[in-house]
Design a protein around this motif. Sequence first.
Motif, PDB file in Angstrom:
ATOM      1  N   ARG A 342       0.833  -1.207   0.000  1.00 46.10           N
ATOM      2  CA  ARG A 342       0.000   0.000   0.000  1.00 46.10           C
ATOM      3  C   ARG A 342       0.863   1.251   0.000  1.00 46.10           C
ATOM      4  NH1 ARG A 342      -5.656  -0.536   3.360  1.00 46.10           N
ATOM      5  NH2 ARG A 342      -6.150   1.635   2.973  1.00 46.10           N
ATOM      6  N   ILE A 343       1.946   1.192   0.775  1.00 39.91           N
ATOM      7  CA  ILE A 343       2.850   2.334   0.813  1.00 39.91           C
ATOM      8  C   ILE A 343       3.535   2.513  -0.543  1.00 39.91           C
ATOM      9  CG2 ILE A 343       5.023   3.173   1.780  1.00 39.91           C
ATOM     10  CD1 ILE A 343       4.070   1.827   4.430  1.00 39.91           C
ATOM     11  N   ALA A 344       3.990   1.380  -1.082  1.00 43.10           N
ATOM     12  CA  ALA A 344       4.728   1.436  -2.343  1.00 43.10           C
ATOM     13  C   ALA A 344       3.858   1.967  -3.475  1.00 43.10           C
ATOM     14  CB  ALA A 344       5.251   0.043  -2.679  1.00 43.10           C
ATOM     15  N   GLU A 345       2.564   1.640  -3.418  1.00 41.91           N
ATOM     16  CA  GLU A 345       1.693   2.007  -4.534  1.00 41.91           C
ATOM     17  C   GLU A 345       0.850   3.237  -4.228  1.00 41.91           C
ATOM     18  OE1 GLU A 345      -0.622  -1.455  -5.321  1.00 41.91           O
ATOM     19  OE2 GLU A 345       1.165  -2.708  -5.482  1.00 41.91           O
ATOM     20  N   THR A 346       1.371   4.085  -3.368  1.00 49.32           N
ATOM     21  CA  THR A 346       0.580   5.232  -2.954  1.00 49.32           C
ATOM     22  C   THR A 346       0.210   6.151  -4.118  1.00 49.32           C
ATOM     23  OG1 THR A 346       0.707   7.278  -1.720  1.00 49.32           O
ATOM     24  CG2 THR A 346       2.753   6.145  -2.080  1.00 49.32           C
ATOM     25  N   LYS A 347       0.921   6.020  -5.219  1.00 53.21           N
ATOM     26  CA  LYS A 347       0.596   6.872  -6.370  1.00 53.21           C
ATOM     27  C   LYS A 347      -0.563   6.325  -7.202  1.00 53.21           C
ATOM     28  CE  LYS A 347       3.956  10.052  -6.147  1.00 53.21           C
ATOM     29  NZ  LYS A 347       4.298   9.682  -4.760  1.00 53.21           N
ATOM     30  N   THR A 348      -0.761   5.011  -7.164  1.00 54.28           N
ATOM     31  CA  THR A 348      -1.840   4.461  -7.977  1.00 54.28           C
ATOM     32  C   THR A 348      -3.177   4.697  -7.282  1.00 54.28           C
ATOM     33  OG1 THR A 348      -1.414   2.357  -6.913  1.00 54.28           O
ATOM     34  CG2 THR A 348      -0.545   2.627  -9.125  1.00 54.28           C
ATOM     35  N   VAL A 349      -4.148   5.085  -8.110  1.00 48.24           N
ATOM     36  CA  VAL A 349      -5.459   5.417  -7.579  1.00 48.24           C
ATOM     37  C   VAL A 349      -6.398   4.247  -7.843  1.00 48.24           C
ATOM     38  CG1 VAL A 349      -7.359   7.048  -7.734  1.00 48.24           C
ATOM     39  CG2 VAL A 349      -5.001   7.830  -8.063  1.00 48.24           C
ATOM     40  N   THR A 350      -7.034   3.767  -6.773  1.00 50.62           N
ATOM     41  CA  THR A 350      -7.993   2.683  -6.952  1.00 50.62           C
ATOM     42  C   THR A 350      -9.306   3.055  -6.278  1.00 50.62           C
ATOM     43  OG1 THR A 350      -7.436   1.564  -4.894  1.00 50.62           O
ATOM     44  CG2 THR A 350      -6.120   0.986  -6.826  1.00 50.62           C
ATOM     45  N   GLY A 351     -10.377   2.398  -6.663  1.00 51.16           N
ATOM     46  CA  GLY A 351     -11.652   2.683  -6.027  1.00 51.16           C
ATOM     47  C   GLY A 351     -12.798   2.039  -6.777  1.00 51.16           C
ATOM     48  N   VAL A 352     -13.967   2.096  -6.163  1.00 49.05           N
ATOM     49  CA  VAL A 352     -15.131   1.490  -6.795  1.00 49.05           C
ATOM     50  C   VAL A 352     -16.372   2.291  -6.386  1.00 49.05           C
ATOM     51  CG1 VAL A 352     -15.523  -0.167  -4.909  1.00 49.05           C
ATOM     52  CG2 VAL A 352     -16.326  -0.705  -7.204  1.00 49.05           C
ATOM     53  N   PHE A 353     -17.338   2.383  -7.302  1.00 52.56           N
ATOM     54  CA  PHE A 353     -18.577   3.112  -7.006  1.00 52.56           C
ATOM     55  C   PHE A 353     -19.506   2.198  -6.203  1.00 52.56           C
ATOM     56  CE2 PHE A 353     -22.864   4.596  -8.762  1.00 52.56           C
ATOM     57  CZ  PHE A 353     -22.979   5.603  -7.814  1.00 52.56           C
ATOM     58  N   SER A 354     -20.126   2.775  -5.155  1.00 56.82           N
ATOM     59  CA  SER A 354     -20.960   1.962  -4.264  1.00 56.82           C
ATOM     60  C   SER A 354     -22.398   1.833  -4.756  1.00 56.82           C
ATOM     61  CB  SER A 354     -20.977   2.579  -2.869  1.00 56.82           C
ATOM     62  OG  SER A 354     -21.725   3.792  -2.912  1.00 56.82           O
ATOM     63  N   GLY A 355     -22.760   2.707  -5.678  1.00 60.68           N
ATOM     64  CA  GLY A 355     -24.141   2.682  -6.155  1.00 60.68           C
ATOM     65  C   GLY A 355     -25.074   3.552  -5.336  1.00 60.68           C
ATOM     66  N   SER A 356     -24.552   4.123  -4.237  1.00 63.31           N
ATOM     67  CA  SER A 356     -25.417   4.986  -3.426  1.00 63.31           C
ATOM     68  C   SER A 356     -24.991   6.446  -3.566  1.00 63.31           C
ATOM     69  CB  SER A 356     -25.377   4.529  -1.965  1.00 63.31           C
ATOM     70  OG  SER A 356     -24.048   4.513  -1.518  1.00 63.31           O
ATOM     71  N   TYR A 357     -25.812   7.330  -2.982  1.00 62.04           N
ATOM     72  CA  TYR A 357     -25.585   8.759  -3.148  1.00 62.04           C
ATOM     73  C   TYR A 357     -25.685   9.480  -1.815  1.00 62.04           C
ATOM     74  CZ  TYR A 357     -25.921   7.841  -8.093  1.00 62.04           C
ATOM     75  OH  TYR A 357     -25.693   7.350  -9.341  1.00 62.04           O
ATOM     76  N   GLY A 358     -24.966  10.595  -1.725  1.00 69.15           N
ATOM     77  CA  GLY A 358     -25.069  11.430  -0.543  1.00 69.15           C
ATOM     78  C   GLY A 358     -25.715  12.754  -0.905  1.00 69.15           C
ATOM     79  N   ILE A 359     -26.356  13.376   0.081  1.00 69.95           N
ATOM     80  CA  ILE A 359     -26.989  14.670  -0.141  1.00 69.95           C
ATOM     81  C   ILE A 359     -26.188  15.734   0.565  1.00 69.95           C
ATOM     82  CG2 ILE A 359     -29.115  16.011   0.045  1.00 69.95           C
ATOM     83  CD1 ILE A 359     -29.473  13.411  -1.514  1.00 69.95           C
ATOM     84  N   ASN A 360     -25.646  16.673  -0.193  1.00 72.57           N
ATOM     85  CA  ASN A 360     -24.888  17.776   0.397  1.00 72.57           C
ATOM     86  C   ASN A 360     -25.810  18.567   1.323  1.00 72.57           C
ATOM     87  OD1 ASN A 360     -23.689  20.312   0.870  1.00 72.57           O
ATOM     88  ND2 ASN A 360     -22.415  20.093  -0.977  1.00 72.57           N
ATOM     89  N   PRO A 361     -25.520  18.624   2.609  1.00 71.87           N
ATOM     90  CA  PRO A 361     -26.473  19.240   3.555  1.00 71.87           C
ATOM     91  C   PRO A 361     -26.601  20.742   3.355  1.00 71.87           C
ATOM     92  CG  PRO A 361     -24.412  18.711   4.650  1.00 71.87           C
ATOM     93  CD  PRO A 361     -24.314  18.136   3.280  1.00 71.87           C
ATOM     94  N   ASP A 446     -19.503  28.196  11.438  1.00 75.12           N
ATOM     95  CA  ASP A 446     -20.619  28.814  12.149  1.00 75.12           C
ATOM     96  C   ASP A 446     -21.950  28.388  11.533  1.00 75.12           C
ATOM     97  OD1 ASP A 446     -18.892  30.077  13.812  1.00 75.12           O
ATOM     98  OD2 ASP A 446     -18.914  31.996  12.734  1.00 75.12           O
ATOM     99  N   TYR A 447     -22.009  28.425  10.220  1.00 76.01           N
ATOM    100  CA  TYR A 447     -23.224  28.095   9.499  1.00 76.01           C
ATOM    101  C   TYR A 447     -23.668  26.662   9.797  1.00 76.01           C
ATOM    102  CZ  TYR A 447     -26.306  27.297   5.461  1.00 76.01           C
ATOM    103  OH  TYR A 447     -27.369  26.988   4.655  1.00 76.01           O
ATOM    104  N   VAL A 448     -22.712  25.760   9.713  1.00 72.40           N
ATOM    105  CA  VAL A 448     -22.996  24.345   9.931  1.00 72.40           C
ATOM    106  C   VAL A 448     -23.539  24.112  11.342  1.00 72.40           C
ATOM    107  CG1 VAL A 448     -21.808  22.138  10.298  1.00 72.40           C
ATOM    108  CG2 VAL A 448     -21.446  23.414   8.182  1.00 72.40           C
ATOM    109  N   GLU A 449     -22.927  24.807  12.297  1.00 70.41           N
ATOM    110  CA  GLU A 449     -23.390  24.643  13.678  1.00 70.41           C
ATOM    111  C   GLU A 449     -24.766  25.268  13.871  1.00 70.41           C
ATOM    112  OE1 GLU A 449     -20.110  25.923  16.238  1.00 70.41           O
ATOM    113  OE2 GLU A 449     -19.533  23.807  16.416  1.00 70.41           O
ATOM    114  N   ALA A 450     -24.965  26.459  13.255  1.00 76.06           N
ATOM    115  CA  ALA A 450     -26.243  27.146  13.417  1.00 76.06           C
ATOM    116  C   ALA A 450     -27.381  26.331  12.799  1.00 76.06           C
ATOM    117  CB  ALA A 450     -26.171  28.532  12.772  1.00 76.06           C
ATOM    118  N   LYS A 451     -27.102  25.695  11.687  1.00 76.91           N
ATOM    119  CA  LYS A 451     -28.139  24.924  11.007  1.00 76.91           C
ATOM    120  C   LYS A 451     -28.301  23.524  11.593  1.00 76.91           C
ATOM    121  CE  LYS A 451     -29.302  27.793   7.677  1.00 76.91           C
ATOM    122  NZ  LYS A 451     -30.665  28.234   7.356  1.00 76.91           N
ATOM    123  N   GLY A 452     -27.450  23.192  12.510  1.00 76.42           N
ATOM    124  CA  GLY A 452     -27.562  21.877  13.148  1.00 76.42           C
ATOM    125  C   GLY A 452     -27.165  20.721  12.248  1.00 76.42           C
TER     126      GLY A 452
END
Length: 911
Positions: A342-361, A446-452
């Motif tokens: 993992r250390i040696a390959e820190t430059k290679t980018v890996t990943g996979v899409f989960s199929g789910s979505y997040g909502i920007n609050p 501040d905004y994030v805290e005020a909006k809860g």
Amino acid sequence: MDYDFKSIESKWQARWAANKTFRVVEDPAKPKFYVLDMFPYPSGAGLHVGHPLGYIASDIFSRYKRLKGFNVLHPMGYDAFGLPAEQYAIQTGQHPEVTTEKNVARYREQLDRIGFSYDWDREVRTCDPAFYKWTQWAFLQMFDSWYDPSLDKARPISELVAKFETTGYEDVTPAQWKAASEKEKSDILMRYRIAYQGETSVNWCEGLGTVLANDEVKDGLSVRGGYPVEQKKMTQWQLRVSAYAGRLLDSLEKLDWSDSLKEMQRNWIGRSEGTEMVFNTLCDGRELPVTIFTTRADTIFGVTFMVLAPESDLVEALTAADHKAEVAEYLKYVKKKTERERIAETKTVTGVFSGSYGINPVTGEKVPIWISEYVLAGYGTGAIMAVPAHDSRDYAFAKKFNLPIVPVIEGADVSEQSVDAKEGVMCNSGFLNGMSVKQAIEAAKDYVEAKGIGRRKTNYRLRDAIFSRQRYWGEPFPICYKDGIPTPLPLSALPLRLPEIDSFKPSPDGEPPLARAKDWTWDGCPLEKSTMPGFAGSSAYYLRYMDPHNDSALVSREADEYWRNVDLYIGGTEHATGHLIYSRFWNKFLFDLGYVCEDEPFKKLINQGMIQGRSNFVYRIVGTNKFVSLGLKDQYETTEIHVDINIVRNDRLDLEAFRAWRPEFADAEFVLENGEYICGWAVEKMSKSMFNVVNPDVICDTYGADTLRLYEMFLGPLEQSKPWDTKGIDGVSRFLKKFWRLYTDRDGFAVTDEKATPAELKVLHRLIGKEQEDIENFSFNTTISAFMIAVNELSALDCRKREILEPLCVLLAPFAPHIAEELWEQLGHTESITNASFPTFNAAYTVEDSVTYPVQFNGKMRFTVDLPKSAASAEVEAAVRGMEQTAKWVGDQQIVKVVVVPGRIINIVVK
RNA sequence: GCCCUGAUGGCGGAAUUGGUAGACGCGCUGGACUCAAAAUCCAGUGGCCUUUAAAGCCGUGCGGGUUCGAUUCCCGCUUGGGGCACCA
């Protein structure tokens, strides 16, 4: 009468031991001073000349402080549990205790030859049951405590139980608590105990068959042994060091440690102030709030996707049904990688899409959730919001998987790379537009805290310490399993001794060696089979030295209140993120519970530099047994071969000795220059394989311990790494001989009671002043230089006067105690020089009468001086080269007042 | 990549923190004492120019700057050592 260092040194070493000269007891009438060396691990190889460097420095300082009237605690002991002895035991079947005992004896012998002023009555060994009783005791205290964030300190776990019972605490209500089974209660408390058992991702080292702490792993390999290390989820004992992260960081401030060391600790603790924010997520129509951590809340409008750590618990819940297969495959891929890969390959980018979505609050925007190993499960919440425009890691990921990149800082060019700098003006960011990044960070929080939708949060990188080792040679845990519930042994059961076992290997079914012990149970319940790590015993040993024989407490209140903490700690920098963090944690914990009165263990810390070896080389002409001298080697094709430094003198090879060195060189031929073979050299680590190890015993034999002590200090500044070169030792050796000759002549001891002259007093007092100042600054090499000058001057003055030589002897005593003791006795003293007083410095003896001369500035940055006829004009003119800094020179005929001390420029002041 | 640290003769290193750069020691050269060696002692030892001496010039990793004056302070690099490194 010659200086016979051999008989002098053995005489005084024997006498110190017999009289227990350095025994120290608490004495409220005297100020205390605690000088500590990092105690050594007694390895089989013994000491080389680099090891005692720090010990010599601390010894000089201790002896100096004693002369200054302090009651000095200066103990020594051994960090005797550890891997090498156990590995050796596995190979040979010899009990680690036997090996350790042998190595300790060897260390002691070597240490004794150097003439240290340790109080050996206070010696401790971490593997001694009388000692590890208190390591186990401390563990039980930690087991029985929790960290109360409202008080910011550790408290007895009973207080937490009381909270559960009455008001409830966090997510446990009184009703739930009462309804819980014993096992469930134990599990709940485990989430709070300072010493707790929990499942965690650990550094598993197959080669050693044990888990390791982060500081025991370097570049994916074990520090001891160099075996590969992999990540593995296991249930282990841990210490809640992370609870102390804030305090460990903040109180660094008041410590007198080097900047670099404090910085290392700061980095290791790694505070970052940020925001936790809740993103709602959608997965196959289900909603699930997910908390992320960011230090860049200001970039919330630039979020284009989210990322989970592969090991995160959220992965399962957030993987959509139609993406299960890909995700499973990715997780498999990640899992089989070792930490090293993992250390040696820190430059290679890996990943996979989960199929789910997040909502920007904040924006309500829907963004995809990915899974990638570049997000770590152990830090923050294991989930992030990704802002590819302003984070280089997110950027690399977005580029690889073609995710959108939205800049939110004006003028940011993100076509080639992200813009990570926290500067500029916000754009595309709704209410943040027009603010500077710094303002926007605060406004967003501040905004994030005020909006809860989130809160400010400080995260630390410091992890809890993994406290189990699957080994034999360590402290057993005083824990048994009653119906599967971890249960502490009563204090009366301590020390829980290591059982005898027939083999030190792991058990056949992969359990730790202790599984081999017959009847490893307590009260019918099985005992814990792992043991404590190396840092357990070294975390509070400095407290034990204060009261080493106390059987009823780690340290008595009286002893602790007298000695308090270590005033001066000397040791290597390799413990910066291990021992020195754990010790501080351990001490703070004991402080919280009122067992010790200081919350920091080590007030001042000095890291001695390494002494490197100076290797020598010979050059063999390829394909022959012919060796060519350094200056001619370029004319041939050669291979460089390390040659034993013991058969080289001044880089000249002893040809006969070389032929005798190894059979293959018996008929070696040489290409010489000017009849000599000149060796090449290089500064390298001192090690057997480079044939450059210098043994202190050999130096003590040929030159004496006093010479060794002086030379190690004379080599250069304590904190700097420097190469050892034995040939320079003649200088300090000569110095000691000259020193001896001041007190003696051909027939014997020759000191007179004549009155000292001003010139002689000046030499003495200059030295007193210099030594005082230098020792306090740990500049021992310059003190020795000053000593050499003083001795040369006194020789030239033929000074043999008691009034001078008696204090001079005391001045030398911290550096070269044996010769000083001998001469002190010759001077008629019956008590050890250890009990003498450091001579009082009188500046009046060192100051010359000052004379005032008028001086003219002649316009060429040079001065001419008008002198009274009586003055030696050349001298004064030569002396006057400086000018008072604040003087403003207007015109070229200004008169100034010059104060001249012969030979020295002191000052020039405008009249 | 980030953070600490260093850089001064042939070598280890000094320099009162802005005021004679190279203290002290090693090494080297020459000399004294020795039949000789060891030990000891004395002198010299940054570089260049010069037959020598005197005098001068250049010199603290590199390039700028501040200052009457910089190894020391400021800016920009080079380089050795150490630490951290997907820490959001």
